[in-house]
Design an enzyme around this catalytic site. Structure first.
Site, PDB file in Angstrom:
ATOM      1  N   SER A   1     -45.191   8.074 -39.031  1.00 51.28           N
ATOM      2  CA  SER A   1     -45.239   8.033 -37.616  1.00 51.28           C
ATOM      3  C   SER A   1     -46.796   7.332 -37.919  1.00 51.28           C
ATOM      4  O   SER A   1     -46.921   6.265 -36.868  1.00 51.28           O
ATOM      5  CB  SER A   1     -46.108   8.849 -37.589  1.00 51.28           C
ATOM      6  OG  SER A   1     -46.919  10.266 -37.916  1.00 51.28           O
TER       7      SER A   1
ATOM      8  N   ASP B   1     -44.356  11.431 -46.525  1.00 53.01           N
ATOM      9  CA  ASP B   1     -42.987  10.476 -46.333  1.00 53.01           C
ATOM     10  C   ASP B   1     -42.502   9.664 -47.087  1.00 53.01           C
ATOM     11  O   ASP B   1     -43.047   8.759 -47.975  1.00 53.01           O
ATOM     12  CB  ASP B   1     -43.220  10.167 -44.973  1.00 53.01           C
ATOM     13  CG  ASP B   1     -42.506  11.230 -43.492  1.00 53.01           C
ATOM     14  OD1 ASP B   1     -42.016  12.236 -44.070  1.00 53.01           O
ATOM     15  OD2 ASP B   1     -42.897  10.894 -42.948  1.00 53.01           O
TER      16      ASP B   1
ATOM     17  N   GLU C   1     -36.741  18.443 -35.869  1.00 49.93           N
ATOM     18  CA  GLU C   1     -37.355  18.299 -35.039  1.00 49.93           C
ATOM     19  C   GLU C   1     -36.756  18.029 -34.089  1.00 49.93           C
ATOM     20  O   GLU C   1     -35.450  17.622 -33.787  1.00 49.93           O
ATOM     21  CB  GLU C   1     -37.640  16.601 -35.653  1.00 49.93           C
ATOM     22  CG  GLU C   1     -38.487  15.878 -34.523  1.00 49.93           C
ATOM     23  CD  GLU C   1     -39.258  14.861 -34.935  1.00 49.93           C
ATOM     24  OE1 GLU C   1     -39.077  14.422 -36.443  1.00 49.93           O
ATOM     25  OE2 GLU C   1     -39.810  14.102 -34.067  1.00 49.93           O
TER      26      GLU C   1
HETATM   27  O1  KIV Z   1     -44.074  11.023 -39.967  1.00 50.76           O
HETATM   28  C1  KIV Z   1     -44.408  11.979 -39.420  1.00 50.76           C
HETATM   29  O2  KIV Z   1     -45.210  12.208 -38.415  1.00 50.76           O
HETATM   30  C2  KIV Z   1     -43.007  13.339 -38.815  1.00 50.76           C
HETATM   31  C3  KIV Z   1     -43.275  14.642 -38.291  1.00 50.76           C
HETATM   32  C4  KIV Z   1     -43.110  13.832 -37.017  1.00 50.76           C
HETATM   33  C5  KIV Z   1     -42.838  14.892 -38.629  1.00 50.76           C
HETATM   34  O3  KIV Z   1     -41.434  12.515 -39.725  1.00 50.76           O
END
Ligand code: KIV
Length: 279
Positions: free
Chosen positions: A63, A101, A197
């Protein structure tokens, strides 16, 4: 310094390592019914604030492509961006567990995923990597190599161009059955955590009860084992519209640290999310 340069890295000493939350602590919290608090973090200053507030988990989410880099989706985020921001976050925290991520197209095969997960863990300092979707083969390959994996189901922002819009998932019986069965398969493949989510609260609660691994919800109701929000949304400093499932914790707080503490306490007390933040 290039993001893969090992020089000038701050390493934790053994005492600091001993004070870090581990995956076993998170599993014990699920067992005991203590809710797990989680926020996204992208830099050292916020990492320290979140850590000091006692938040259990930090997610270096892709994000960051939207809230830090100004893109309209998470798709342009690169693995080098993620390594850089993960390292900023891990160098400043003392206690919280850190997940990073794997961004779009960095886990197309098990071997590609392994190479990129290695960078997030070895250079970024992450304790776990997260990937979107039902990629059981990739998850099991990573887990067999010793990489802890957080799966992510429901609304998958990296698939926005297939979805067409950021909308609630799992509303009809076919979709909800698929999410449930994927969750079980990902757990069997070795995932240690699951992010759910934007799914209806009753579905999230059912999955949380079905699984042995902790389930962290975002827009998934209070029945999950824990909650995550995008930091910039809950501080109301994002450039876009705050999603309905999020809440402005700055309202009523006198400082950023106070807002983060209020969030942490609201998650622990199961006061957040309330019905107005739930589908
Ligand atoms: O990238 C992110 O912030 C996420 C959250 C929305 C869970 O994957």
């Amino acid at each position: 310094m290039a993001s893969d340069d090992w020089t000038n890295m701050t390493y934790l000493n053994p005492e600091q390592v001993a004070s870090l939350i581990t995956i076993n602590d998170l599993k014990a919290m699920k067992q005991s019914g203590e809710k797990i608090s989680c926020l996204t973090a992208y830099d050292a200053s916020f990492s320290a604030l979140i850590d000091n507030a006692g938040v259990d988990l930090m997610l270096v989410g892709d994000s960051l492509g939207m809230v830090m880099q100004g893109h309209d989706t998470t798709l342009p985020v690169t693995i080098s961006d993620m390594v850089y921001h993960s390292r900023c976050v891990t160098q400043a925290r003392k206690r919280a567990f850190v997940i990073a991520d794997l961004p779009f197209m960095t886990y197309t095969t098990p071997a590609v995923a392994a190479k990129n997960a290695a960078r997030l863990m070895q250079v970024g300092g992450a304790q776990m990597v997260k990937l979107e979707g039902a990629h059981m083969e990739v998850v099991s390959f990573l887990v067999n190599l010793g990489v802890p994996v957080c799966a992510h189901l429901g609304l998958l922002p990296q698939s926005i161009n297939q979805l067409g819009s950021y909308k609630v998932q799992g509303k009809d019986s076919n979709e909800s059955a698929k999410i449930k069965s994927d969750a079980l398969k990902l757990q069997s493949a070795g995932a240690s955590l699951l992010v759910l989510e934007c799914v209806p609260a009753d579905l999230a609660e059912e999955i949380t009860e079905l699984l042995n691994i902790p389930v962290i919800g975002i827009g998934a109701g209070v029945g999950c084992d824990g909650q995550v929000l995008v930091l910039y949304d809950m501080l109301d400093i994002g450039t876009g519209k705050r999603p309905r499932f999020s809440k402005n914790f700055m309202s009523g707080a006198t400082s950023i640290a106070g807002a983060i503490q209020a969030y942490h306490q609201a998650v622990k007390a199961q006061q957040f999310p309330s019905v107005e933040h739930t589908f």
